[in-house]
Design a protein around this motif. Structure first.
Motif, short mmCIF file in Angstrom:
data_model
loop_
_atom_site.label_atom_id
_atom_site.label_comp_id
_atom_site.label_asym_id
_atom_site.label_seq_id
_atom_site.Cartn_x
_atom_site.Cartn_y
_atom_site.Cartn_z
N ALA A 118 0.83 -1.22 0.00
CA ALA A 118 0.00 0.00 0.00
C ALA A 118 0.86 1.26 0.00
O ALA A 118 0.54 2.24 -0.66
CB ALA A 118 -0.95 0.00 1.19
N ILE A 119 1.97 1.22 0.73
CA ILE A 119 2.79 2.43 0.87
C ILE A 119 3.59 2.75 -0.39
O ILE A 119 4.23 3.80 -0.46
CB ILE A 119 3.70 2.36 2.11
CG1 ILE A 119 4.67 1.18 2.03
CG2 ILE A 119 2.87 2.30 3.38
CD1 ILE A 119 5.69 1.13 3.14
N LEU A 120 3.54 1.89 -1.39
CA LEU A 120 4.23 2.15 -2.65
C LEU A 120 3.47 3.15 -3.52
O LEU A 120 4.01 3.68 -4.49
CB LEU A 120 4.41 0.85 -3.45
CG LEU A 120 5.21 -0.26 -2.78
CD1 LEU A 120 5.20 -1.51 -3.64
CD2 LEU A 120 6.63 0.21 -2.49
N PHE A 121 2.21 3.41 -3.18
CA PHE A 121 1.35 4.26 -4.01
C PHE A 121 1.07 5.59 -3.34
O PHE A 121 1.03 5.69 -2.11
CB PHE A 121 0.01 3.54 -4.28
CG PHE A 121 0.17 2.22 -4.97
CD1 PHE A 121 0.44 2.15 -6.33
CD2 PHE A 121 0.08 1.04 -4.25
CE1 PHE A 121 0.59 0.92 -6.96
CE2 PHE A 121 0.24 -0.19 -4.87
CZ PHE A 121 0.50 -0.24 -6.24
N ASP A 122 0.82 6.61 -4.17
CA ASP A 122 0.39 7.91 -3.65
C ASP A 122 -1.07 7.85 -3.22
O ASP A 122 -1.48 8.53 -2.29
CB ASP A 122 0.54 9.01 -4.72
CG ASP A 122 1.99 9.28 -5.06
OD1 ASP A 122 2.86 9.08 -4.19
OD2 ASP A 122 2.26 9.69 -6.20
N ILE A 123 -1.84 7.02 -3.94
CA ILE A 123 -3.28 6.87 -3.70
C ILE A 123 -3.63 5.39 -3.77
O ILE A 123 -3.16 4.68 -4.64
CB ILE A 123 -4.10 7.61 -4.80
CG1 ILE A 123 -3.84 9.11 -4.77
CG2 ILE A 123 -5.59 7.31 -4.70
CD1 ILE A 123 -4.42 9.85 -3.60
N ILE A 124 -4.47 4.95 -2.83
CA ILE A 124 -5.05 3.61 -2.92
C ILE A 124 -6.57 3.75 -2.91
O ILE A 124 -7.10 4.79 -2.52
CB ILE A 124 -4.59 2.66 -1.78
CG1 ILE A 124 -4.99 3.20 -0.41
CG2 ILE A 124 -3.10 2.38 -1.88
CD1 ILE A 124 -4.81 2.22 0.74
N SER A 125 -7.23 2.70 -3.31
CA SER A 125 -8.68 2.67 -3.32
C SER A 125 -9.16 1.59 -2.37
O SER A 125 -8.64 0.47 -2.38
CB SER A 125 -9.17 2.38 -4.74
OG SER A 125 -10.57 2.24 -4.76
N VAL A 126 -10.14 1.94 -1.53
CA VAL A 126 -10.77 0.99 -0.61
C VAL A 126 -12.28 1.19 -0.69
O VAL A 126 -12.75 2.24 -1.12
CB VAL A 126 -10.28 1.17 0.86
CG1 VAL A 126 -8.80 0.86 0.99
CG2 VAL A 126 -10.60 2.55 1.38
N SER A 127 -13.02 0.22 -0.24
CA SER A 127 -14.48 0.35 -0.25
C SER A 127 -14.91 1.51 0.64
O SER A 127 -14.36 1.73 1.72
CB SER A 127 -15.14 -0.94 0.23
OG SER A 127 -16.55 -0.75 0.31
N ALA A 128 -15.93 2.22 0.19
CA ALA A 128 -16.50 3.32 0.96
C ALA A 128 -17.56 2.82 1.94
O ALA A 128 -18.17 3.61 2.66
CB ALA A 128 -17.10 4.37 0.03
N MET A 130 -20.09 0.59 0.91
CA MET A 130 -21.24 0.07 0.16
C MET A 130 -20.79 -0.29 -1.25
O MET A 130 -19.82 0.26 -1.75
CB MET A 130 -22.39 1.08 0.13
CG MET A 130 -22.11 2.35 -0.62
SD MET A 130 -23.50 3.50 -0.61
CE MET A 130 -24.62 2.68 -1.72
N ARG A 131 -21.50 -1.22 -1.84
CA ARG A 131 -21.20 -1.60 -3.22
C ARG A 131 -21.41 -0.38 -4.12
O ARG A 131 -22.37 0.36 -3.95
CB ARG A 131 -22.10 -2.73 -3.68
CG ARG A 131 -21.83 -4.03 -2.99
CD ARG A 131 -22.81 -5.08 -3.45
NE ARG A 131 -22.60 -6.33 -2.75
CZ ARG A 131 -23.43 -7.36 -2.82
NH1 ARG A 131 -24.51 -7.29 -3.58
NH2 ARG A 131 -23.18 -8.47 -2.16
N GLY A 132 -20.51 -0.21 -5.07
CA GLY A 132 -20.66 0.87 -6.03
C GLY A 132 -19.94 2.16 -5.65
O GLY A 132 -19.98 3.12 -6.39
N LEU A 133 -19.29 2.18 -4.49
CA LEU A 133 -18.55 3.37 -4.05
C LEU A 133 -17.18 2.98 -3.53
O LEU A 133 -17.07 2.09 -2.68
CB LEU A 133 -19.28 4.11 -2.93
CG LEU A 133 -20.44 5.02 -3.27
CD1 LEU A 133 -20.96 5.69 -1.99
CD2 LEU A 133 -20.09 6.07 -4.29
N GLN A 134 -16.16 3.66 -4.02
CA GLN A 134 -14.80 3.46 -3.55
C GLN A 134 -14.26 4.78 -3.03
O GLN A 134 -14.62 5.85 -3.53
CB GLN A 134 -13.89 2.98 -4.69
CG GLN A 134 -14.12 1.54 -5.13
CD GLN A 134 -13.65 0.53 -4.13
OE1 GLN A 134 -14.46 -0.17 -3.52
NE2 GLN A 134 -12.36 0.41 -3.92
N ILE A 135 -13.40 4.71 -2.03
CA ILE A 135 -12.70 5.88 -1.51
C ILE A 135 -11.26 5.81 -1.99
O ILE A 135 -10.61 4.78 -1.86
CB ILE A 135 -12.76 5.92 0.03
CG1 ILE A 135 -14.17 6.27 0.48
CG2 ILE A 135 -11.74 6.90 0.59
CD1 ILE A 135 -14.37 6.29 2.00
#
Length: 157
Positions: A118-128, A130-135
């Motif tokens: 995870a720390i290799l990236f400037d941005i990661i995506s995780v679930s918000a 609910m289905r259909g939304l990512q943070i």
């Protein structure tokens, strides 16, 4: 739409973006989500609910194109044996359904372990939450707000 996970990040003053995508109940994998939001699967992290024989439930956050290394996680948590929670257990334990599990705003504050990539990236995506939304957020912010333990817990599939 604002989820509890987004509210927690806002209250903490953490910068993030919400990305919406079309869901398909037959294709909820992190790899499918990655395609829909335009990120590589190694940058889209999935949250797994795991049970240990000694220390109970924890959450493992790993890249979408990997599998959880249960033996390594067991060593980290002090458990002899670990297993993924069954789908029927996920919602009662976390308050979330499959495809919408997030370590942010769970019913209970479980220990969180995140793969070191995870720390290799400037941005990661995780679930918000609910289905259909990512943070999308900075992994350092995510790790800090969850007091997550960073370690090599994923293995390639």
């Amino acid at each position: 739409m604002k989820t509890n996970a987004a509210r927690i990040l806002e209250q903490a003053g953490i910068h993030f973006k919400v990305r919406e995508y079309q869901t398909d109940p037959n294709h909820l994998s992190a790899e499918a989500v990655a395609k829909k939001i335009g990120l590589p699967p190694e940058q889209v992290f999935k949250t797994l609910v795991v049970k240990g024989d000694r220390n109970g439930v924890c959450l493992a956050v790993i890249p979408g194109n990997t599998e959880l290394d249960l033996k390594t996680l067991a060593r980290m948590t002090g458990d002899r044996k670990m297993e993924l929670a069954s789908l029927k257990e996920v919602q009662p334990l976390t308050g979330y359904i499959r495809g919408g599990v997030t370590a942010l705003a769970c019913k209970k504050a479980y220990p969180v372990y995140i793969d070191e990539t995870a720390i290799l990236f400037d941005i990661i995506s995780v679930s918000a939450g609910m289905r259909g939304l990512q943070i999308l957020l900075n992994p350092d912010d995510y790790i800090r707000i969850l007091a997550a333990t960073v370690s090599e817990i994923a293995q390639t599939t």
